[in-house]
Design a protein around this motif. Structure first.
Motif, PDB file in Angstrom:
ATOM      1  N   ALA A   1       0.830  -1.209   0.000  1.00 54.98           N
ATOM      2  CA  ALA A   1       0.000   0.000   0.000  1.00 54.98           C
ATOM      3  C   ALA A   1       0.863   1.257   0.000  1.00 54.98           C
ATOM      4  O   ALA A   1       0.522   2.266  -0.633  1.00 54.98           O
ATOM      5  CB  ALA A   1      -0.932  -0.010   1.211  1.00 54.98           C
ATOM      6  N   ASP A   2       2.008   1.209   0.691  1.00 59.36           N
ATOM      7  CA  ASP A   2       2.929   2.358   0.710  1.00 59.36           C
ATOM      8  C   ASP A   2       3.449   2.693  -0.685  1.00 59.36           C
ATOM      9  O   ASP A   2       3.846   3.826  -0.954  1.00 59.36           O
ATOM     10  CB  ASP A   2       4.131   2.072   1.631  1.00 59.36           C
ATOM     11  N   LEU A   3       3.473   1.690  -1.571  1.00 54.77           N
ATOM     12  CA  LEU A   3       3.982   1.900  -2.933  1.00 54.77           C
ATOM     13  C   LEU A   3       2.905   2.432  -3.877  1.00 54.77           C
ATOM     14  O   LEU A   3       3.191   2.723  -5.033  1.00 54.77           O
ATOM     15  CB  LEU A   3       4.536   0.588  -3.503  1.00 54.77           C
ATOM     16  N   GLY A   4       1.670   2.539  -3.384  1.00 55.42           N
ATOM     17  CA  GLY A   4       0.571   3.018  -4.228  1.00 55.42           C
ATOM     18  C   GLY A   4      -0.287   1.910  -4.798  1.00 55.42           C
ATOM     19  O   GLY A   4      -1.157   2.159  -5.640  1.00 55.42           O
ATOM     20  N   VAL A   5      -0.064   0.670  -4.339  1.00 55.65           N
ATOM     21  CA  VAL A   5      -0.853  -0.466  -4.826  1.00 55.65           C
ATOM     22  C   VAL A   5      -2.242  -0.415  -4.184  1.00 55.65           C
ATOM     23  O   VAL A   5      -2.383  -0.131  -2.990  1.00 55.65           O
ATOM     24  CB  VAL A   5      -0.150  -1.807  -4.494  1.00 55.65           C
ATOM     25  N   SER A   6      -3.269  -0.700  -4.965  1.00 56.61           N
ATOM     26  CA  SER A   6      -4.658  -0.602  -4.492  1.00 56.61           C
ATOM     27  C   SER A   6      -4.947  -1.621  -3.389  1.00 56.61           C
ATOM     28  O   SER A   6      -4.267  -2.643  -3.264  1.00 56.61           O
ATOM     29  CB  SER A   6      -5.631  -0.815  -5.648  1.00 56.61           C
ATOM     30  N   LYS A   7      -5.979  -1.322  -2.602  1.00 52.12           N
ATOM     31  CA  LYS A   7      -6.363  -2.172  -1.476  1.00 52.12           C
ATOM     32  C   LYS A   7      -6.650  -3.601  -1.936  1.00 52.12           C
ATOM     33  O   LYS A   7      -6.236  -4.583  -1.302  1.00 52.12           O
ATOM     34  CB  LYS A   7      -7.600  -1.571  -0.797  1.00 52.12           C
TER      35      LYS A   7
ATOM     36  N   PRO B   1       6.374   2.208  -7.848  1.00 55.70           N
ATOM     37  CA  PRO B   1       5.892   3.607  -7.868  1.00 55.70           C
ATOM     38  C   PRO B   1       6.075   4.286  -9.212  1.00 55.70           C
ATOM     39  O   PRO B   1       5.185   4.995  -9.697  1.00 55.70           O
ATOM     40  CB  PRO B   1       6.733   4.287  -6.776  1.00 55.70           C
ATOM     41  N   TRP B   2       7.236   4.067  -9.850  1.00 57.62           N
ATOM     42  CA  TRP B   2       7.476   4.677 -11.167  1.00 57.62           C
ATOM     43  C   TRP B   2       6.539   4.099 -12.216  1.00 57.62           C
ATOM     44  O   TRP B   2       6.011   4.833 -13.067  1.00 57.62           O
ATOM     45  CB  TRP B   2       8.930   4.451 -11.588  1.00 57.62           C
ATOM     46  N   ALA B   3       6.349   2.773 -12.178  1.00 59.35           N
ATOM     47  CA  ALA B   3       5.470   2.125 -13.166  1.00 59.35           C
ATOM     48  C   ALA B   3       4.041   2.645 -13.041  1.00 59.35           C
ATOM     49  O   ALA B   3       3.359   2.875 -14.049  1.00 59.35           O
ATOM     50  CB  ALA B   3       5.507   0.611 -12.978  1.00 59.35           C
ATOM     51  N   LEU B   4       3.578   2.867 -11.810  1.00 63.19           N
ATOM     52  CA  LEU B   4       2.225   3.390 -11.600  1.00 63.19           C
ATOM     53  C   LEU B   4       2.089   4.827 -12.082  1.00 63.19           C
ATOM     54  O   LEU B   4       0.988   5.295 -12.376  1.00 63.19           O
ATOM     55  CB  LEU B   4       1.846   3.293 -10.117  1.00 63.19           C
ATOM     56  N   GLU B   5       3.215   5.529 -12.176  1.00 62.77           N
ATOM     57  CA  GLU B   5       3.207   6.903 -12.695  1.00 62.77           C
ATOM     58  C   GLU B   5       3.260   6.944 -14.220  1.00 62.77           C
ATOM     59  O   GLU B   5       3.256   8.007 -14.823  1.00 62.77           O
ATOM     60  CB  GLU B   5       4.405   7.685 -12.137  1.00 62.77           C
ATOM     61  N   GLY B   6       3.388   5.775 -14.857  1.00 63.70           N
ATOM     62  CA  GLY B   6       3.376   5.739 -16.314  1.00 63.70           C
ATOM     63  C   GLY B   6       4.735   5.829 -16.971  1.00 63.70           C
ATOM     64  O   GLY B   6       4.829   6.088 -18.174  1.00 63.70           O
ATOM     65  N   ARG B   7       5.800   5.606 -16.197  1.00 56.93           N
ATOM     66  CA  ARG B   7       7.142   5.668 -16.774  1.00 56.93           C
ATOM     67  C   ARG B   7       7.574   4.316 -17.320  1.00 56.93           C
ATOM     68  O   ARG B   7       7.160   3.262 -16.832  1.00 56.93           O
ATOM     69  CB  ARG B   7       8.159   6.111 -15.703  1.00 56.93           C
ATOM     70  N   ASP B   8       8.428   4.346 -18.347  1.00 63.13           N
ATOM     71  CA  ASP B   8       9.094   3.126 -18.812  1.00 63.13           C
ATOM     72  C   ASP B   8      10.154   2.742 -17.786  1.00 63.13           C
ATOM     73  O   ASP B   8      10.772   3.617 -17.153  1.00 63.13           O
ATOM     74  CB  ASP B   8       9.750   3.350 -20.172  1.00 63.13           C
TER      75      ASP B   8
ATOM     76  N   THR C   1       8.701 -10.567 -11.328  1.00 66.14           N
ATOM     77  CA  THR C   1       7.398 -10.769 -11.970  1.00 66.14           C
ATOM     78  C   THR C   1       6.321  -9.889 -11.337  1.00 66.14           C
ATOM     79  O   THR C   1       5.580  -9.192 -12.035  1.00 66.14           O
ATOM     80  CB  THR C   1       6.983 -12.253 -11.912  1.00 66.14           C
ATOM     81  N   ALA C   2       6.246  -9.902 -10.005  1.00 66.64           N
ATOM     82  CA  ALA C   2       5.248  -9.051  -9.336  1.00 66.64           C
ATOM     83  C   ALA C   2       5.562  -7.576  -9.539  1.00 66.64           C
ATOM     84  O   ALA C   2       4.652  -6.743  -9.536  1.00 66.64           O
ATOM     85  CB  ALA C   2       5.194  -9.378  -7.849  1.00 66.64           C
ATOM     86  N   ALA C   3       6.831  -7.229  -9.744  1.00 61.77           N
ATOM     87  CA  ALA C   3       7.221  -5.831  -9.944  1.00 61.77           C
ATOM     88  C   ALA C   3       6.578  -5.242 -11.195  1.00 61.77           C
ATOM     89  O   ALA C   3       6.266  -4.051 -11.239  1.00 61.77           O
ATOM     90  CB  ALA C   3       8.739  -5.702 -10.018  1.00 61.77           C
ATOM     91  N   PHE C   4       6.375  -6.082 -12.240  1.00 64.02           N
ATOM     92  CA  PHE C   4       5.679  -5.542 -13.420  1.00 64.02           C
ATOM     93  C   PHE C   4       4.212  -5.962 -13.476  1.00 64.02           C
ATOM     94  O   PHE C   4       3.392  -5.280 -14.070  1.00 64.02           O
ATOM     95  CB  PHE C   4       6.413  -5.892 -14.729  1.00 64.02           C
ATOM     96  N   ALA C   5       3.866  -7.092 -12.834  1.00 63.08           N
ATOM     97  CA  ALA C   5       2.476  -7.562 -12.891  1.00 63.08           C
ATOM     98  C   ALA C   5       1.534  -6.653 -12.105  1.00 63.08           C
ATOM     99  O   ALA C   5       0.430  -6.337 -12.578  1.00 63.08           O
ATOM    100  CB  ALA C   5       2.383  -8.994 -12.374  1.00 63.08           C
ATOM    101  N   LEU C   6       1.933  -6.222 -10.927  1.00 59.24           N
ATOM    102  CA  LEU C   6       1.046  -5.404 -10.089  1.00 59.24           C
ATOM    103  C   LEU C   6       0.655  -4.079 -10.741  1.00 59.24           C
ATOM    104  O   LEU C   6      -0.534  -3.744 -10.798  1.00 59.24           O
ATOM    105  CB  LEU C   6       1.692  -5.171  -8.715  1.00 59.24           C
ATOM    106  N   PRO C   7       1.611  -3.286 -11.279  1.00 52.55           N
ATOM    107  CA  PRO C   7       1.214  -2.035 -11.946  1.00 52.55           C
ATOM    108  C   PRO C   7       0.314  -2.267 -13.157  1.00 52.55           C
ATOM    109  O   PRO C   7      -0.626  -1.506 -13.393  1.00 52.55           O
ATOM    110  CB  PRO C   7       2.548  -1.408 -12.371  1.00 52.55           C
ATOM    111  N   ILE C   8       0.594  -3.325 -13.934  1.00 55.99           N
ATOM    112  CA  ILE C   8      -0.214  -3.604 -15.130  1.00 55.99           C
ATOM    113  C   ILE C   8      -1.649  -3.965 -14.740  1.00 55.99           C
ATOM    114  O   ILE C   8      -2.614  -3.456 -15.319  1.00 55.99           O
ATOM    115  CB  ILE C   8       0.438  -4.730 -15.974  1.00 55.99           C
ATOM    116  N   ILE C   9      -1.797  -4.827 -13.736  1.00 53.97           N
ATOM    117  CA  ILE C   9      -3.150  -5.224 -13.300  1.00 53.97           C
ATOM    118  C   ILE C   9      -3.903  -4.020 -12.739  1.00 53.97           C
ATOM    119  O   ILE C   9      -5.096  -3.829 -13.004  1.00 53.97           O
ATOM    120  CB  ILE C   9      -3.063  -6.360 -12.253  1.00 53.97           C
ATOM    121  N   GLN C  10      -3.186  -3.174 -11.984  1.00 54.73           N
ATOM    122  CA  GLN C  10      -3.852  -1.987 -11.416  1.00 54.73           C
ATOM    123  C   GLN C  10      -4.316  -1.033 -12.513  1.00 54.73           C
ATOM    124  O   GLN C  10      -5.416  -0.484 -12.445  1.00 54.73           O
ATOM    125  CB  GLN C  10      -2.910  -1.277 -10.440  1.00 54.73           C
TER     126      GLN C  10
END
Length: 452
Positions: free
Chosen positions: A26-32, A55-62, A74-83
Motif C-alpha cells: 500500500a505504501d507503494l501506491g498499490v490498491s487495497k 511507484p514509477w510504473a504506476l506513474e506511467g514511466r518506462d 514478476t510481481a514488480a511488473f504484474a502489479l502495476p499492469i493489473i492496477q
C-alpha cells in the motif's frame, strides 16, 4: 499534453527511512484489492526491485529493471499492469504482452498474473512453441487481457493468424531480456516492435545490462527510469559454495557419491547438453534415484510434467540444461550441482540462484575436471571469492565405480534404442532449435590445465 513527473507521487525518501519489514505494498501506491491479493499469495513485504520500480510504473514511466534472479521481478511488473487494467474504463483485450525466453518461465508468469488478478478476473493466454497453433489461435480469439509468450511463436501468430493483432497494446514487458537476446531472438523482437503501437509503456527486466540489452533499450523505451538493485555478480550470503576437482573419467562416480550424501534433499543437476541430461537421468533411475530430465528436446507436455513433479516433491532430483536456470521459482531446492562448469559467471549466478532463496540456506557444488580450470578461475575472479573444496573420502567414491559403470552401459543402450526409434523425426519448433543451438555452442574446446 501531460507532463511526465520527475519523481513518483509516492514519497521515495520517506520509504527509504522505513525498515524493510515496515514497508507495505500500500505504501507503494498499490490498491487495497491488490494488496489483499498479495497477502493471499504470502507476499508480505515488497522486495527491493518491487519497492524501486512499482511507484514509477504506476506513474506511467518506462522501466529498466536490473536485479538478480529470485528478486521478485514478476510481481514488480504484474502489479502495476493489473492496477492500470483495473482503472481502465473498459477491460481491453491484449492490454499487455510479456515476452519470456523459455516456455516454462512464460507459464510461470501467467500463473502469477492470474493469481494476482483473480480479484478482477484477469484472463491470460500463453503462446509458446511446441504447442498446437490452432488451439492457440482459438485462445487468442477469446481476446485475453494479458498475453505471455516466447518471441518466435508470437511472431508466427502475428504473421499467420487471421484477425490477430496487438493494436490495443498498452504495455510491453521483456523479461530476462539478456537471455532473450542470448538466444538470438533479436530479429524476432525487432519485427514485433514494428507491429505494435509506439504509444505504450515498456518494461525491460534483466539480470545484467549487456551491450545487446542497451541497444534494445534505445530502440524500444522512452525516457526510462533505471532501477538497479544488484551488483553484476553476486550470490546470497546463505549459499555455501563448493567445488570438487577430479579426473574427467570419474565424473559420474563423484555425482552418485554426492547424491548419496545429499539423500532426501531436493537437488538440481545442471548439465551443458540435452543428451547428457537425458543420459544422466536414465543412469540415476537405474541406480534407484528419483531423477527426471528437463531440456529443450522434450515435448512441452513432458517438460511441464517434469517441472511439476519436481515442484510437488514426487521426484527430488531434476537433471536440467540452462532452460531451468533462469527465472523459474522452484521452492525449497536444497542443493545445486554443476555437473558441467557454466560457460560464464552470469550463468553460474543463475544456476546456483535456484537454491538459498527467500532467506533460506542452500549448497552448490561445481564439478571441475582438468579441462575446466580456466572456467572456474574466471567465475571465482568475478565473484571475488574462492570456492571451498567439498570434503569427502576419495576411497569411498571409488567403491561406487563398478555399479556406476553398469548403470552407464544401460543408459547408453537405452539412448541408442530411443535414437533408433526416433529415426530422423525431429518435430521441434524454432524456440527449441534456439535452445539446443545455444547448448551446443556452449560445449568448450577441451584444454588441459593443471589445478594449482
Amino acid at each position: 499534453m501531460s507532463v511526465i513527473p520527475t519523481k513518483p507521487n509516492v514519497d521515495i525518501e520517506a520509504l527509504a527511512l522505513k525498515k524493510a519489514e515496515e514497508i507495505s505494498f500500500a505504501d507503494l501506491g498499490v490498491s487495497k484489492e491488490l494488496c489483499e491479493a498479495c497477502e493471499k499469495l504470502n507476499f508480505k513485504h515488497p522486495t527491493e526491485i518491487q519497492k524501486e520500480s512499482i511507484p514509477w510504473a504506476l506513474e506511467g514511466r518506462d522501466i529498466i529493471g536490473l536485479a538478480q534472479t529470485g528478486s521478485g521481478k514478476t510481481a514488480a511488473f504484474a502489479l502495476p499492469i493489473i492496477q492500470k487494467l483495473w482503472d481502465s474504463p473498459k477491460a481491453e483485450a491484449f492490454f499487455a504482452c510479456v515476452m519470456a525466453p523459455t516456455r516454462e518461465l512464460a507459464y510461470q508468469i501467467a500463473e502469477t498474473f492470474e493469481s494476482l488478478g483473480s480479484v478482477i478476473g484477469v484472463r491470460c493466454a500463453v503462446i509458446v512453441g511446441g504447442m498446437d497453433m490452432m488451439a492457440q489461435s482459438i485462445a487468442l480469439s477469446k481476446r485475453p487481457h494479458i498475453l505471455v509468450c516466447t518471441p518466435g511463436r508470437l511472431q508466427d501468430h502475428l504473421e499467420n493468424t487471421k484477425g490477430f493483432s496487438l493494436r490495443t497494446l498498452k504495455y510491453l514487458v521483456m523479461d530476462e531480456a539478456d537471455r532473450l537476446l542470448d538466444m538470438d531472438f533479436g530479429p524476432k523482437i525487432d519485427q514485433i516492435l514494428k507491429a505494435i503501437p509506439r504509444e505504450r509503456n515498456t518494461f525491460l527486466f534483466s539480470a545484467t545490462m549487456t551491450t545487446k540489452v542497451a541497444k534494445l533499450q534505445r530502440a524500444s523505451l522512452s525516457k526510462p527510469v533505471k532501477v538497479e538493485v544488484a551488483t553484476k555478480y553476486s550470490t546470497v550470503k546463505t549459499l555455501l559454495q563448493y567445488y570438487l576437482f577430479f579426473p574427467l573419467k570419474f565424473k559420474d562416480c563423484y555425482m552418485v557419491y554426492l547424491l548419496n550424501e545429499f539423500a532426501g534433499n531436493s537437488t538440481i543437476i545442471f548439465t551443458r547438453t540435452c543428451s547428457d541430461t537425458q543420459r544422466i537421468a536414465i543412469m540415476l533411475r537405474n541406480l534407484g534415484f528419483g531423477a527426471i530430465p528437463l531440456h529443450g528436446q522434450l515435448a512441452q507436455a513432458k517438460r511441464l510434467g517434469s517441472l511439476n513433479k519436481f515442484k510437488a516433491g514426487t521426484r527430488n532430483i531434476l537433471v536440467a540444461t540452462d532452460v531451468a536456470s533462469r527465472g523459474l521459482d522452484i521452492p525449497l531446492v536444497d542443493v545445486v550441482i554443476n555437473y558441467d562448469v557454466p560457460q560464464s559467471s552470469k550463468d553460474y549466478i543463475h544456476r546456483v540462484g535456484r537454491t538459498a532463496r527467500a532467506g533460506r540456506s542452500g549448497k552448490s557444488v561445481t564439478f571441475v575436471t582438468q579441462y575446466d580450470v580456466e572456467l572456474i578461475q574466471r567465475v571465482e575472479k568475478d565473484l571475488e571469492r574462492k570456492l571451498d573444496p567439498f570434503p569427502l573420502e576419495k576411497d569411498a567414491v571409488m567403491m561406487l565405480q563398478e555399479r556406476v559403470n553398469d548403470a552407464q552401459r544401460i543408459a547408453t543402450l537405452e539412448m541408442k534404442e530411443h535414437a533408433h526409434k526416433k529415426g530422423s523425426k525431429r518435430g521441434r519448433d524454432d524456440d527449441d532449435d534456439k535452445e539446443e543451438k545455444k547448448e551446443r555452442s556452449n560445449v568448450p574446446k577441451k584444454k588441459f590445465v593443471k589445478r594449482s
